[in-house]
Design a protein around this motif. Structure first.
Motif, PDB file in Angstrom:
ATOM      1  N   GLN A  68      -0.021  -9.002  10.325  1.00 41.86           N
ATOM      2  CA  GLN A  68      -0.382 -10.204   9.588  1.00 41.86           C
ATOM      3  C   GLN A  68       0.807 -10.747   8.806  1.00 41.86           C
ATOM      4  OE1 GLN A  68      -3.899  -9.900   7.197  1.00 41.86           O
ATOM      5  NE2 GLN A  68      -5.049  -8.738   8.729  1.00 41.86           N
ATOM      6  N   LEU A  69       0.749 -12.039   8.526  1.00 41.09           N
ATOM      7  CA  LEU A  69       1.699 -12.634   7.599  1.00 41.09           C
ATOM      8  C   LEU A  69       1.239 -12.350   6.168  1.00 41.09           C
ATOM      9  CD1 LEU A  69       2.409 -16.156   9.145  1.00 41.09           C
ATOM     10  CD2 LEU A  69       3.931 -14.189   9.106  1.00 41.09           C
ATOM     11  N   PRO A  70       2.183 -12.132   5.242  1.00 42.46           N
ATOM     12  CA  PRO A  70       1.789 -11.928   3.839  1.00 42.46           C
ATOM     13  C   PRO A  70       0.970 -13.117   3.343  1.00 42.46           C
ATOM     14  CG  PRO A  70       4.114 -11.416   4.169  1.00 42.46           C
ATOM     15  CD  PRO A  70       3.638 -12.048   5.434  1.00 42.46           C
ATOM     16  N   GLN A  71      -0.156 -12.854   2.743  1.00 41.06           N
ATOM     17  CA  GLN A  71      -1.066 -13.931   2.372  1.00 41.06           C
ATOM     18  C   GLN A  71      -0.566 -14.777   1.201  1.00 41.06           C
ATOM     19  OE1 GLN A  71      -4.140 -14.879   4.132  1.00 41.06           O
ATOM     20  NE2 GLN A  71      -2.633 -13.876   5.445  1.00 41.06           N
ATOM     21  N   LYS A  72       0.416 -14.261   0.427  1.00 43.80           N
ATOM     22  CA  LYS A  72       0.987 -15.057  -0.664  1.00 43.80           C
ATOM     23  C   LYS A  72       2.232 -15.815  -0.228  1.00 43.80           C
ATOM     24  CE  LYS A  72       1.231 -11.547  -3.541  1.00 43.80           C
ATOM     25  NZ  LYS A  72       1.549 -10.803  -4.792  1.00 43.80           N
ATOM     26  N   LEU A  73       2.531 -15.782   1.073  1.00 45.84           N
ATOM     27  CA  LEU A  73       3.746 -16.403   1.594  1.00 45.84           C
ATOM     28  C   LEU A  73       3.826 -17.876   1.198  1.00 45.84           C
ATOM     29  CD1 LEU A  73       6.217 -15.830   3.461  1.00 45.84           C
ATOM     30  CD2 LEU A  73       4.853 -16.723   5.333  1.00 45.84           C
ATOM     31  N   GLY A  74       4.971 -18.264   0.639  1.00 44.81           N
ATOM     32  CA  GLY A  74       5.216 -19.670   0.321  1.00 44.81           C
ATOM     33  C   GLY A  74       4.504 -20.191  -0.903  1.00 44.81           C
ATOM     34  N   SER A  75       3.805 -19.352  -1.605  1.00 44.22           N
ATOM     35  CA  SER A  75       2.982 -19.848  -2.716  1.00 44.22           C
ATOM     36  C   SER A  75       3.754 -19.993  -4.018  1.00 44.22           C
ATOM     37  CB  SER A  75       1.789 -18.911  -2.933  1.00 44.22           C
ATOM     38  OG  SER A  75       2.235 -17.593  -3.232  1.00 44.22           O
ATOM     39  N   TRP A  76       5.006 -19.475  -4.059  1.00 45.44           N
ATOM     40  CA  TRP A  76       5.755 -19.493  -5.318  1.00 45.44           C
ATOM     41  C   TRP A  76       6.699 -20.691  -5.428  1.00 45.44           C
ATOM     42  CZ3 TRP A  76       3.940 -15.835  -8.468  1.00 45.44           C
ATOM     43  CH2 TRP A  76       3.329 -14.719  -7.894  1.00 45.44           C
ATOM     44  N   ALA A  77       7.412 -20.960  -4.344  1.00 44.96           N
ATOM     45  CA  ALA A  77       8.446 -22.007  -4.380  1.00 44.96           C
ATOM     46  C   ALA A  77       7.922 -23.285  -3.753  1.00 44.96           C
ATOM     47  CB  ALA A  77       9.698 -21.511  -3.648  1.00 44.96           C
ATOM     48  N   GLU A  78       8.768 -24.295  -3.747  1.00 44.23           N
ATOM     49  CA  GLU A  78       8.413 -25.562  -3.097  1.00 44.23           C
ATOM     50  C   GLU A  78       8.654 -25.415  -1.604  1.00 44.23           C
ATOM     51  OE1 GLU A  78      10.705 -28.472  -5.165  1.00 44.23           O
ATOM     52  OE2 GLU A  78       9.271 -28.603  -6.822  1.00 44.23           O
ATOM     53  N   PHE A  79       7.727 -24.726  -0.961  1.00 52.14           N
ATOM     54  CA  PHE A  79       7.865 -24.332   0.438  1.00 52.14           C
ATOM     55  C   PHE A  79       7.915 -25.566   1.336  1.00 52.14           C
ATOM     56  CE2 PHE A  79       6.534 -21.949   4.295  1.00 52.14           C
ATOM     57  CZ  PHE A  79       7.425 -20.897   4.184  1.00 52.14           C
ATOM     58  N   ILE A  80       8.810 -25.508   2.358  1.00 58.18           N
ATOM     59  CA  ILE A  80       9.040 -26.687   3.204  1.00 58.18           C
ATOM     60  C   ILE A  80       8.640 -26.452   4.651  1.00 58.18           C
ATOM     61  CG2 ILE A  80      10.820 -28.241   4.107  1.00 58.18           C
ATOM     62  CD1 ILE A  80      12.424 -27.667   1.534  1.00 58.18           C
ATOM     63  N   PHE A  81       8.994 -25.288   5.197  1.00 61.31           N
ATOM     64  CA  PHE A  81       8.967 -25.142   6.651  1.00 61.31           C
ATOM     65  C   PHE A  81       8.617 -23.714   7.033  1.00 61.31           C
ATOM     66  CE2 PHE A  81      10.983 -24.167  10.688  1.00 61.31           C
ATOM     67  CZ  PHE A  81      10.846 -25.308  11.450  1.00 61.31           C
ATOM     68  N   ILE A  82       7.706 -23.549   8.009  1.00 56.47           N
ATOM     69  CA  ILE A  82       7.467 -22.244   8.608  1.00 56.47           C
ATOM     70  C   ILE A  82       7.292 -22.435  10.112  1.00 56.47           C
ATOM     71  CG2 ILE A  82       4.957 -22.338   8.190  1.00 56.47           C
ATOM     72  CD1 ILE A  82       5.020 -19.261   8.013  1.00 56.47           C
ATOM     73  N   ASP A  83       7.974 -21.592  10.879  1.00 57.80           N
ATOM     74  CA  ASP A  83       7.770 -21.554  12.324  1.00 57.80           C
ATOM     75  C   ASP A  83       7.786 -20.095  12.756  1.00 57.80           C
ATOM     76  OD1 ASP A  83       7.645 -21.789  15.027  1.00 57.80           O
ATOM     77  OD2 ASP A  83       9.197 -23.312  15.217  1.00 57.80           O
ATOM     78  N   VAL A  84       6.600 -19.579  13.039  1.00 55.93           N
ATOM     79  CA  VAL A  84       6.459 -18.195  13.531  1.00 55.93           C
ATOM     80  C   VAL A  84       5.832 -18.198  14.917  1.00 55.93           C
ATOM     81  CG1 VAL A  84       6.382 -17.147  11.249  1.00 55.93           C
ATOM     82  CG2 VAL A  84       4.262 -17.971  12.309  1.00 55.93           C
TER      83      VAL A  84
END
Length: 980
Positions: free
Chosen positions: A323-339
């Protein structure tokens, strides 16, 4: 005594003043000569450079405390011209020379060594030519910028050995000769910035790289680096950026990489790295992590969910699980994910757009489960949302449909259900809506017509029902409408005829009723029309006759009346079947349209029986005569003695015997690796081309007559080239792909019967003794037509077809010099569950083979794009792919790229037979060729894009010359051009 002292002091001051006046006067003249060298520049920077103005007041000039010129800062000032080093180096106090980001050209001479006081030199981002000069006298340099400036040859690395104060070395993006990692750099221990990306470094990164303990930025991307990432890199604890992408690195991430705790940007994408990502868990300052297109496995470290600064994460095309970490991207000004294209499971992390800054969410082709988190319904910054080919389920949150900036929503091949909500009307930017193969249901909301940017709608194979909105014609940019495999009903809206950009309409397998709208015949771009398996009634509109369709399927409806005469085409065989009420004067299998005869029923029956008997008698007599004729030639070995199986793909106007009788030496017109080609003229004076392919045995040898190999074994060894060509061509209908009429096969050999191309091949017309002077308009039409043929193969078939041997000799020309793509002996249809194919045999022709195919045996559509780029270079330059003038081990691609230095050298590439008036357009096509032949396949355009670019280069467009000066493309271009 006091007076004498005063006198002496005054004399010294006067002397010093005179000396400074003379020096200032000399520097003024020097600067004015520099201004004169750049007189063609479109800039206002020299407006203040006048003899009446003090030198130290000149724009871009800084003086020292004694009034001597210390710095020249003229970067990014739109300067044009040769670099006047003889003048510049007369400024003996000059410490800084900054001329980057201009249009300076020509060679940089050894006179640069005379600028002995320089500590800062920036010549980067210009268009110089030739090699970089030996500069060993510049031992005081602290910063040297010469990146992306067109330098070639061998860089004088030994010049650097005395530059012990060097802190910045930027030489990337230059086409230098290949060289191992320069060992001299390993002794420059004050270095903090080393940029050597895309400058032909090969071999392994030395372990001693760890000696450069002051490095903050290390960029070695886009080279020919092999081996493992050395452990020495883990000593560089000040590293802020590490770029290793686009090399051939292998092995695991080195133990201790987690020591680089200051690292914010790490990119090792597009290599052959493997193992787990456990070292990444310590790099908690990361802002961007790019490891895509490798072979990493295992789970994504849970610690990534706690990274406070991470805004970009790209891990696509690996073998990651869990699994992907469920808190992923929740802290910063997240822009892009490609998995995408991994084996990841579990739910989608819910808070990646928590800060409201996310632009792209790409997670396709994994095993994600659960629903789309509702939080993304409010992510108004999203441009791309792609979660196709997973196991997601449930209803899509309403706000997703109406995201105002979303250009692509791709939910295909999941288990979603429920409706498209009326929110779709708020999707102002939506261009592509891809929902195929789910369980969506309900009616298509009328608000979809407010999404005016829609280009493609794919709702295929769902459970949608109801009528299509009557105002669908308001979608003026729509090119593709795929509604097949649903439960849509009611009439086909007449307004669809207002979608003048539409190319592909597929409404098959629904319950549409009523007539086919005549307005469809007014669609100028329509290429594919499939209305089969519905309940449509009434006549076929005569307006359809005006369309130039590659596919027309109206089968299995309730249509009545006459099939329009202009649709009596071989290409539309089977297009009207399953419509009992249709009639035709010429198409077999349909009742004739003439009125019923007054002949009594019993007499009509007698006449029918007599006709059947007559036909049977004629067939029997023909068979008897054939067998008798064959018996008379017993003992004489010929092709006609074999048992032949005929498979026709069009209506045939010739017989098997006519073909077999013509396979003889006097009709031979060509020989190839897979067989001979004959010109055949049949009874109606129709010319055909017949390829004769001998089947091979298990060892690749030709099957000999009278072989004792069992028949079953011989059938199993049937020519792979034959099977590939028949499989490919039998299903293709395109004006720029050669037409295959039929195949005729026996146990020993096979025949393929094509349309005949009287003007031979493009190779013949450009290079052989049949050379014909082709004007630019003809060359352009050949380029565009061939591109459209390849575009159809890659994008227009059910599954993409890779040709694998695109070359000018496989582009045939008809009587009007219109091109046809031919010779599919090496073609392979891409499997539905694979995006690349590999082969143990290097197929193709030297000079046309894409680099990755030669050393990886991996082939995809981009391999064809490379080969087509070579063909474009042939058309523009008139040169063969391999010429002695290119140099040893170099081809036309190397030759062309080696001349991209100045406008004059680029113009010299154009064939002298092309008139001056067309040279700008020819260079436009050459630019397309350069893009097609990018060393990295992911940087090449698709054939669809190639067609668009060529259409912009048509001869009657007066477009400016644009020549790419980029040495191979940067990471940002790679991501923009990626298929996601």
């Amino acid at each position: 005594m006091a007076a004498a002292t005063v006198y002496r002091r005054s004399f010294h001051l006067l002397s010093l003043f005179c000396l400074l006046f003379v020096a200032s006067s000399d520097e003024l003249q020097t600067l004015l000569s520099i201004k004169a060298a750049f007189q063609d520049s479109n800039t206002k920077v020299f407006d203040s450079w006048e003899s009446s103005t003090p030198v130290c007041s000149f724009s871009g000039i800084t003086c020292d405390s004694n009034g001597f010129v210390k710095e020249i800062e003229l970067s990014n000032r739109n300067l044009t011209g040769l670099l006047p080093l003889s003048s510049v180096c007369q400024l003996k106090s000059l410490e800084k020379l900054s001329l980057g980001f201009n249009n300076l050209y020509g060679r940089v001479t050894q006179e640069l060594n005379n600028c002995v006081s320089l500590t800062y030199l920036d010549l980067g981002n210009n268009v110089f030519s030739g090699s970089f000069p030996e500069v060993s006298s510049l031992s005081g340099l602290v910063s040297l910028h010469a990146n992306k400036s067109g330098f070639s040859g061998t860089f004088p690395w030994n010049s650097l050995k005395n530059m012990t104060n060097l802190q910045v070395l930027s030489l990337g993006d230059n086409p230098f000769d290949r060289t191992p990692f320069p060992s001299v750099i390993l002794n420059l221990t004050k270095m903090n910035w080393l940029y050597l990306s895309n400058c032909s470094i090969e071999g392994e990164i030395p372990e001693e790289i760890g000696n450069l303990g002051e490095l903050i930025e290390l960029e070695l991307a886009q080279n020919y680096i092999t081996g493992e990432i050395p452990r020495g890199i883990t000593k560089l604890k000040k590293l802020w950026q590490l770029e290793l992408y686009l090399n051939d690195l292998t092995g695991e991430l080195p133990p201790g990489l987690g020591n680089l705790t200051n690292l914010e940007y790490f990119d090792a994408s597009t290599n052959r790295l493997y193992g787990n990502l456990s070292e990444i868990r310590f790099l908690n300052k990361l802002k961007s992590l790019q490891l895509f297109q490798n072979q990493f496995s295992g789970e994504v470290p849970a610690e990534l969910g706690d990274f406070k600064n991470l805004v970009n994460l790209s891990l696509y095309e690996n073998k990651l699980t869990g699994q992907l970490p469920q808190k992923l991207g929740s802290w910063a000004e997240f822009i892009f994910i490609d998995v995408s294209e991994n084996f990841l499971t579990g739910p989608i992390p819910p808070d990646m757009c928590k800060k409201g800054t996310m632009v792209k969410l790409l997670m396709l082709q994994n095993n994600f489960t659960g629903e789309i988190p509702g939080s993304y319904a409010n992510c108004t910054t999203l441009i791309r949302f792609r979660v196709s080919k997973n196991r997601l389920s449930g209803q899509v949150p309403g706000g997703i449909w109406g995201l105002p900036n979303a250009e692509l929503i791709d939910l295909a091949e999941n288990d979603f259900e429920g409706p498209i909500t009326s929110d779709i009307g708020n999707a102002e930017s939506l261009a592509n809506l891809v929902l195929g193969k789910n369980r969506f249901s309900g009616e298509l909301p009328s608000q979809i017509t407010n999404a005016s940017s829609l280009v493609s709608i794919d709702l295929s194979y769902n459970q949608f029902s109801g009528e299509i909105p009557a105002a669908i014609g308001e979608l003026k940019q729509l090119t593709t409408l795929s509604l097949q495999g649903n439960k849509f009903s009611g009439p086909i809206p007449d307004s669809l005829g207002s979608c003048h950009a539409i190319n592909d309409v597929n409404m098959a397998q629904n319950t549409f009723s009523g007539p086919i709208p005549a307005s469809l015949g007014s669609l100028p771009a329509l290429n594919f029309l499939n209305l089969s398996r519905n309940q449509l009634s009434g006549p076929i509109p005569g307006t359809l006759s005006s369309l130039r369709l590659n596919l027309l399927d109206l089968s299995n409806n309730r249509l009545t009346g006459s099939i329009p005469e202009t649709l009596w085409s071989e290409a539309y065989n089977g297009s009207f079947s399953g419509n009992a009420g249709l009639c035709s004067e010429k198409i077999r299998g349909f009742q004739r349209c003439s009125p019923q005869s007054n002949t009594p029923q019993h007499l009509r029956m007698v006449l029918i029986l007599l006709m059947v008997a007559t036909v049977a008698l004629l067939v029997s007599l023909a068979g008897f005569c054939y067998l008798k004729k064959k018996d008379e030639r017993i003992g004489e070995r010929s092709l006609k003695e074999d048992s032949w199986d005929v498979k026709s793909f069009h209506v045939l106007t010739f017989t098997e015997d006519e073909i077999l009788d013509s396979i003889k030496q006097e009709n031979l017109i060509g020989k190839g690796g897979s067989g001979n080609v004959y010109r055949v003229v049949v009874g109606n004076d129709k010319e055909l081309a017949v390829k004769h392919i001998w089947h091979s045995d298990d060892y690749g040898g030709r099957k000999k007559m009278g072989s004792s190999t069992p028949i079953l074994a011989r059938r199993r060894t049937k020519s792979r080239e034959f099977e590939a060509e028949v499989q490919t061509l039998s299903s293709i209908r395109h004006i720029n792909v050669v037409k295959l009429y039929c195949s005729i096969s026996s146990e020993d050999s096979s025949l393929l019967v094509y349309e005949y191309m009287p003007n031979g091949s493009l190779w013949d017309r450009l290079h052989s003794c049949k050379k014909l002077s082709l004007d630019w308009e003809t060359r352009y039409e050949v380029a565009l037509g061939a591109a459209k043929g390849l575009e159809y193969l890659h994008h227009g078939c059910d599954r993409p077809v890779i040709h694998r041997d695109v070359k000018s000799s496989n582009i045939l020309l008809d009587e009007d010099l219109k091109p046809r793509i031919a010779d599919f002996g090496l073609a392979k249809i891409v499997q539905a569950n694979s995006n690349k194919e590999s082969t143990q045999i290097i197929a193709g022709t030297h000079g046309y083979i894409a680099p990755e195919y030669a050393y990886t045996n991996k082939v995809n559509e981009k391999s064809d794009v490379y080969s087509f780029g070579v063909v474009l270079m042939e058309l523009v330059t008139g040169k063969r792919p391999i010429e002695p003038e290119f140099g040893e081990n170099k081809d036309i691609v190397d030759w062309v790229c080696g001349k991209l230095k100045t406008k004059e050298s680029v113009v010299s590439l154009v064939d002298s037979a092309i008139p001056e008036v067309h040279r700008e357009n020819a260079i436009k096509v050459l630019k397309v060729a350069i893009l097609c032949t990018a060393r990295l396949h992911t940087l090449r355009p698709t054939m669809r894009t190639v067609v668009q670019m060529l259409e912009e280069a048509q001869p009657w467009h007066l477009l400016s010359i644009v020549v790419s000066k980029d040495g191979g493309g940067k990471k940002e271009e790679l991501m923009e051009n990626h298929k996601l």
